[in-house]
Design an enzyme around this catalytic site. Structure first.
Site, PDB file in Angstrom:
ATOM      1  N   ASP A 131       0.845  -1.206   0.000  1.00 37.30           N
ATOM      2  CA  ASP A 131       0.000   0.000   0.000  1.00 37.30           C
ATOM      3  C   ASP A 131       0.876   1.249   0.000  1.00 37.30           C
ATOM      4  O   ASP A 131       0.652   2.190   0.762  1.00 37.30           O
ATOM      5  CB  ASP A 131      -0.922  -0.014   1.224  1.00 37.30           C
ATOM      6  CG  ASP A 131      -2.059   1.010   1.118  1.00 37.30           C
ATOM      7  OD1 ASP A 131      -2.269   1.557   0.017  1.00 37.30           O
ATOM      8  OD2 ASP A 131      -2.719   1.277   2.134  1.00 37.30           O
ATOM      9  N   ARG A 135       0.011   9.071   1.017  1.00 38.66           N
ATOM     10  CA  ARG A 135      -0.752   9.157   2.274  1.00 38.66           C
ATOM     11  C   ARG A 135      -0.126   8.305   3.376  1.00 38.66           C
ATOM     12  O   ARG A 135      -0.405   8.510   4.560  1.00 38.66           O
ATOM     13  CB  ARG A 135      -2.198   8.698   2.042  1.00 38.66           C
ATOM     14  CG  ARG A 135      -2.325   7.252   1.602  1.00 38.66           C
ATOM     15  CD  ARG A 135      -3.740   6.812   1.326  1.00 38.66           C
ATOM     16  NE  ARG A 135      -3.771   5.445   0.780  1.00 38.66           N
ATOM     17  CZ  ARG A 135      -3.647   5.163  -0.504  1.00 38.66           C
ATOM     18  NH1 ARG A 135      -3.503   6.143  -1.386  1.00 38.66           N
ATOM     19  NH2 ARG A 135      -3.671   3.899  -0.913  1.00 38.66           N
ATOM     20  N   ASN A 136       0.723   7.351   2.988  1.00 35.62           N
ATOM     21  CA  ASN A 136       1.357   6.462   3.959  1.00 35.62           C
ATOM     22  C   ASN A 136       2.830   6.786   4.174  1.00 35.62           C
ATOM     23  O   ASN A 136       3.592   5.949   4.691  1.00 35.62           O
ATOM     24  CB  ASN A 136       1.194   5.002   3.521  1.00 35.62           C
ATOM     25  CG  ASN A 136      -0.243   4.535   3.640  1.00 35.62           C
ATOM     26  OD1 ASN A 136      -0.992   5.005   4.486  1.00 35.62           O
ATOM     27  ND2 ASN A 136      -0.656   3.630   2.768  1.00 35.62           N
ATOM     28  N   ASP A 149       2.251   2.484   7.847  1.00 39.75           N
ATOM     29  CA  ASP A 149       1.055   1.714   7.513  1.00 39.75           C
ATOM     30  C   ASP A 149       1.403   0.392   6.834  1.00 39.75           C
ATOM     31  O   ASP A 149       1.394   0.270   5.614  1.00 39.75           O
ATOM     32  CB  ASP A 149       0.100   2.517   6.631  1.00 39.75           C
ATOM     33  CG  ASP A 149      -1.307   1.917   6.633  1.00 39.75           C
ATOM     34  OD1 ASP A 149      -1.425   0.725   6.962  1.00 39.75           O
ATOM     35  OD2 ASP A 149      -2.266   2.635   6.329  1.00 39.75           O
TER      36      ASP A 149
END
Length: 294
Positions: A131, A135-136, A149
């Site tokens: 992922d 955003r991570n 994450d």
């Protein structure tokens, strides 16, 4: 502190991510696990406290979007743009006519290099993140970025890939073709996601494939060869790096080691290898940990 209402799948997901943090060990460009408190979890109140490193600027995607008006495009004159900056100064300390958190093209390249180094380390541990997206990525003091994450991360116990069998939600716009159509994940599918992350950085936080929703038409266009255009703040050289991450054949995609080297040499001389040296204390921590476990 994480709370949940007795949902067994959430509990398993939390424990799985916790185990991943412990397995990975220490690295400058990974959000490092410091400890946990499980008393309330055992008491049946469904609370688990996980202690991680503090990243004062939050996630990179929100940071870029929030401070976009203060961005300086210097892709055509990178060495000159960095003149006068202190390596030890935080983003909020940079002079900008009374404003704070000025950032520029050099920072985007610096972050790209660090993320590739972090992913190189994960690959050395046989870990697929699953992922990887802006955003991570978390932004810390001294312009250090950290990958976070690990809820979808997997360890390769056999071979170089795993095939997804659960019904976890997946980030289609960041996924490689073989992940979408064959449910296969590997370090090379992380490389594809890294290319999308680069597009996020050099578009200053735009949503990938902005004119498309995730549907059968979109997925078929990807399979037929459609790729995103060069984002506004990427040079032609950087865009070519993105394109190599999106090759159909995963074996032709670059390694994270080569990606880290590519972005490292784009940096002003004073910044080249700077963050590799900052990682020494994390490597020492891993060595001490290995000794205690042997």
């Amino acid at each position: 502190m994480m709370q949940y209402s007795g949902d067994e799948s959430i509990r398993k997901s939390m424990i799985s991510e916790l185990k991943m943090y412990v397995l990975i060990g220490q690295h400058l460009n990974i959000v490092n696990f410091l400890g946990m408190v499980t008393e309330n979890l055992r008491a049946g109140t469904h609370e688990l406290v996980i202690v991680l490193e503090y990243c004062r600027y939050g996630n990179l995607l929100e940071f870029i979007r929030k401070h976009k008006p203060k961005f300086m495009d210097c892709k055509n004159d990178i060495p000159e743009a960095w003149t006068g900056y202190s390596l030890d100064a935080d983003l909020s300390e940079r002079p900008n006519e009374g404003c704070i958190t000025r950032f520029q093209t050099v920072d985007l390249i610096c972050w790209a290099s660090q993320i590739a180094n972090g992913m190189k380390y994960l690959a050395s541990k046989n870990v697929c993140h699953g992922d990887l997206a802006a955003r991570n990525i978390l932004l810390c003091d001294k312009n250090v970025v950290k990958i976070s994450d690990f809820g979808l991360a997997r360890v390769f116990n056999r071979g170089n890939f795993y095939k997804k069998t659960s019904n976890d939600r997946v980030p289609y716009k960041w996924m490689a073709l073989e992940s979408i159509f064959e449910l296969v994940f590997s370090v090379k599918t992380d490389v594809w996601s890294y290319g999308v992350l680069l597009w996020e950085l050099f578009s200053l936080g735009a949503t990938p494939y902005p004119t498309y929703t995730v549907d059968e038409e979109f997925l078929n266009k990807l399979r037929d060869g459609y790729r995103m255009d060069r984002p506004e703040y990427a040079s032609k050289e950087i865009y070519e790096v993105m394109r190599t991450c999106w090759y159909v054949n995963p074996d032709l995609r670059p390694s994270f080691e080569s990606l880290a080297q590519t972005f490292n040499v784009m940096l002003p001389h004073v910044l080249q290898n700077h963050y590799l040296k900052l990682n020494d204390k994390y490597l020492e921590a891993n060595a001490r940990r290995a000794l205690t476990m042997s």
